[in-house]
Design a protein around this motif. Sequence first.
Motif, PDB file in Angstrom:
ATOM      1  N   ARG A 154     -10.637  60.679  12.832  1.00  0.00           N
ATOM      2  CA  ARG A 154     -10.577  59.775  13.991  1.00  0.00           C
ATOM      3  C   ARG A 154     -11.676  60.101  15.002  1.00  0.00           C
ATOM      4  NH1 ARG A 154      -4.961  60.709  13.252  1.00  0.00           N
ATOM      5  NH2 ARG A 154      -4.998  62.256  14.923  1.00  0.00           N
ATOM      6  N   THR A 193     -14.727  57.651  16.173  1.00  0.00           N
ATOM      7  CA  THR A 193     -14.993  57.333  17.577  1.00  0.00           C
ATOM      8  C   THR A 193     -16.454  57.570  17.920  1.00  0.00           C
ATOM      9  OG1 THR A 193     -12.732  57.815  18.285  1.00  0.00           O
ATOM     10  CG2 THR A 193     -14.456  57.976  19.964  1.00  0.00           C
ATOM     11  N   ILE A 222     -12.728  51.905  23.761  1.00  0.00           N
ATOM     12  CA  ILE A 222     -11.831  52.979  24.210  1.00  0.00           C
ATOM     13  C   ILE A 222     -10.464  52.404  24.559  1.00  0.00           C
ATOM     14  CG2 ILE A 222     -11.433  54.657  26.054  1.00  0.00           C
ATOM     15  CD1 ILE A 222     -14.586  54.972  26.091  1.00  0.00           C
ATOM     16  N   LYS A 276      -8.510  51.711  21.409  1.00  0.00           N
ATOM     17  CA  LYS A 276      -8.013  52.936  20.773  1.00  0.00           C
ATOM     18  C   LYS A 276      -6.808  53.497  21.534  1.00  0.00           C
ATOM     19  CE  LYS A 276     -11.827  54.548  18.026  1.00  0.00           C
ATOM     20  NZ  LYS A 276     -11.019  54.667  16.813  1.00  0.00           N
ATOM     21  N   TYR A 283     -18.358  57.845  29.052  1.00  0.00           N
ATOM     22  CA  TYR A 283     -18.756  57.114  27.854  1.00  0.00           C
ATOM     23  C   TYR A 283     -20.162  56.518  27.938  1.00  0.00           C
ATOM     24  CZ  TYR A 283     -16.911  52.995  30.380  1.00  0.00           C
ATOM     25  OH  TYR A 283     -16.642  52.018  31.307  1.00  0.00           O
ATOM     26  N   ALA A 342     -14.205  61.434  22.162  1.00  0.00           N
ATOM     27  CA  ALA A 342     -13.402  61.603  20.950  1.00  0.00           C
ATOM     28  C   ALA A 342     -12.288  62.629  21.157  1.00  0.00           C
ATOM     29  CB  ALA A 342     -14.296  62.021  19.778  1.00  0.00           C
ATOM     30  N   LEU A 391      -9.623  61.164  23.598  1.00  0.00           N
ATOM     31  CA  LEU A 391      -8.745  60.192  22.932  1.00  0.00           C
ATOM     32  C   LEU A 391      -7.673  60.898  22.110  1.00  0.00           C
ATOM     33  CD1 LEU A 391     -11.289  57.458  21.823  1.00  0.00           C
ATOM     34  CD2 LEU A 391      -9.337  57.115  23.356  1.00  0.00           C
TER      35      LEU A 391
END
Length: 190
Positions: free
Chosen positions: A16, A20, A43, A46, A89, A111, A114
């Motif tokens: 995952r 990302t 984002i 997700k 980001y 990443a 998240l």
Amino acid sequence: IQCDALAGQQPPAHGRMIETIELLTSLGERVGHSTQAAAAEMIEAKLVEVGFTPWLHHYEYESQTWSNVVVANGPLVTGSECVVIMAHYDSIGWGDPPRAPGADDDGSGVAVLLELAGRFVGTRTDRTVVFCFFSNEEVGLRGSRAFVQWADAEGVRIASAINVDIVGYSSPPQVLDWAAVRAQGWPRAK
């Protein structure tokens, strides 16, 4: 991103996180409004997948509306106290052509954040844990400054903050990219 503890086996989180980073870097340099909006949308999607309802914290910068993506495991109301865990980001490059798909700075932080946020869905803590995905970090911490101003105006106390930035650098011996530093005019400019 390595996981030596499982002796060659990669946990689902690894896949995952790589996904990302690949999605973010596919946008290229994320300094402009449209690429940051695309990153924020990714984002947000997700976070919805793992069970959060994200809040897009909007603010104005250079005559445009920008968004931070925010989720929390509890309320953010007047008098509440929180711990902020953040990543950014956006990415910005130097040189010709600019070299900044942003995998390290800060796709890696996004990443990790998240994954961490996903572990807090439905979990209550003494202090609300807020996961902030900030825009415009590379141009003067604009997104995080706007969020802190919002928190202050709303009476939300930030007890502590953890910044998850550049956690997956690919070449530890070359952590400082002198070509990028020189292209920015450093150290003379700083």
